[in-house]
Enzyme design. Sequence first.
Site, PDB file in Angstrom:
ATOM      1  N   ALA A  24       0.790  -1.232   0.000  1.00 42.29           N
ATOM      2  CA  ALA A  24       0.000   0.000   0.000  1.00 42.29           C
ATOM      3  C   ALA A  24       0.821   1.281   0.000  1.00 42.29           C
ATOM      4  O   ALA A  24       0.352   2.308  -0.500  1.00 42.29           O
ATOM      5  CB  ALA A  24      -0.936   0.005   1.213  1.00 42.29           C
ATOM      6  N   ALA A  25       1.995   1.285   0.615  1.00 42.76           N
ATOM      7  CA  ALA A  25       2.766   2.526   0.715  1.00 42.76           C
ATOM      8  C   ALA A  25       3.155   3.019  -0.683  1.00 42.76           C
ATOM      9  O   ALA A  25       3.399   2.211  -1.582  1.00 42.76           O
ATOM     10  CB  ALA A  25       4.016   2.288   1.551  1.00 42.76           C
ATOM     11  N   GLY A  85       0.590   5.197  -0.155  1.00 42.04           N
ATOM     12  CA  GLY A  85      -0.765   5.386   0.327  1.00 42.04           C
ATOM     13  C   GLY A  85      -1.725   6.143  -0.551  1.00 42.04           C
ATOM     14  O   GLY A  85      -2.880   6.356  -0.154  1.00 42.04           O
ATOM     15  N   ASP A 139      -0.600  -3.577  -6.066  1.00 46.74           N
ATOM     16  CA  ASP A 139       0.386  -2.766  -6.787  1.00 46.74           C
ATOM     17  C   ASP A 139       1.743  -3.386  -6.470  1.00 46.74           C
ATOM     18  O   ASP A 139       2.396  -3.022  -5.492  1.00 46.74           O
ATOM     19  CB  ASP A 139       0.303  -1.313  -6.311  1.00 46.74           C
ATOM     20  CG  ASP A 139       1.192  -0.383  -7.132  1.00 46.74           C
ATOM     21  OD1 ASP A 139       1.961  -0.875  -7.977  1.00 46.74           O
ATOM     22  OD2 ASP A 139       1.128   0.842  -6.918  1.00 46.74           O
ATOM     23  N   CYS A 162       4.153  -0.275 -11.874  1.00 45.29           N
ATOM     24  CA  CYS A 162       4.599   0.968 -12.518  1.00 45.29           C
ATOM     25  C   CYS A 162       5.827   0.676 -13.372  1.00 45.29           C
ATOM     26  O   CYS A 162       6.897   1.249 -13.179  1.00 45.29           O
ATOM     27  CB  CYS A 162       4.873   2.066 -11.479  1.00 45.29           C
ATOM     28  SG  CYS A 162       6.026   1.600 -10.174  1.00 45.29           S
TER      29      CYS A 162
END
EC number: 2.1.1.176
Length: 422
Positions: free
Chosen positions: A238-239, A241, A302, A355
């Site tokens: 999650a970071a 955030g 992610d 990403c």
Amino acid sequence: MADQGLAPRRAALKLLEAVLAQGRLLAEVSNTLDHLKAEDRARAYRLAVQTLRHLDKCDRVLKPHLKKNPPLIVMNILRLGVVEICEDGAAAHGVVNAGVTLTSKLPRVGGLKGMVNAVLRRVAETGPDAWAKLPPARMPNWLRGPLVAAWGRSSVEAMEKVQAATPPLDISLRGRDGDLTPEAVTLPTGSDRLAAFGQVSKLDGFDEGAWWVQDAAAALAVKVLAPKAGERVLDLCAAPGGKTMQLSAAGADVVAVDDNANRLKRVEENLKRVDLKAQLVTSDVFEVSADEHGLFDAVLLDAPCSATGTMRRHPDLPHAKDGSDFGALIDLQARMLAHAMRLVKPGGRLVFCTCSLLPDEGEVHIDEADLTGWSVDRAALSVEGVEPNWISEEGGLRLRPDYWAERGGMDGFYIVCLNKDD
């Protein structure tokens, strides 16, 4: 290197040394600037970032004036000088003096100060014209080759052109009751963008928690997931955030997981600033189990990746890395995806994203995954502002820096939504 003292230039030189000699990312060593005054800290970081952004161009400008490359630390002094003279338009006299002084104070290479003086003086005479005629800096060959194979030479050149410019600031608003500032432009996908900005924490609305920084491409992952109020949503890795805040702002009951306690503390601080809530769990992804947490209506993964899609914001990345760890990352992503799929309720959905600009970290995972009992949800990509040519053959969303080039580009991302059978 302007005429204001050596402290920020010396600090910039240390940052370049960390990236180019030690293979470390700027984020890992930025605390070495803590001893500087705020303005010197900002200047040192900007100098290092601009030099890394234009490294290939710097070397092309220097090449006619060097019989052979000097030791790396001296080469970096010359590169800093080229950026100041050719990109920033700084007064040559101050740049040359600073370069000579920096070199003279270095052990073992101080005798090269005469060479630095001569080279930078020549750069001052011919460099700006040469600089203006050069194409954007090329990515290192270890990365450029695979990207050309994936997307074609013209597309990679278009990416390099976007990556040569300082990127704009993208934000996600907590609500739509007003814009950040009259200068902000709302992008087709709903993010707001500022082409010019100063210190982020001084911008209107920051202290009030009206928005958070998040690239427009990254913001699309949650929009594809389309969380609904009251749904239980698991946010894996999650970071820092941004996606957690999007999920919470949509009214979801969010469990946000990251294995780095310090980074999760940053998520907690961000949530507090924008007055949003989520349950934060410090854990390895593979330790998150249905037995402990139950199954979720939706999961967002992610996954850790090469981050090659973020080079316009992090030009240190292609110079600190060499691709040798990508194989392990790709294997980790595949295992994380398989684990995340086990945490989704029947009839639920999962968004997987990275990403990265490399198909092996995106499209290939979906081509090779065991999707028995699952389907790729192409309809989930029908998000406002998403263009048809961004949708890839297997049904994912392929985003690249050269998309929206006239608006300042976007980060490279791969996003796909999978639906679990009832």
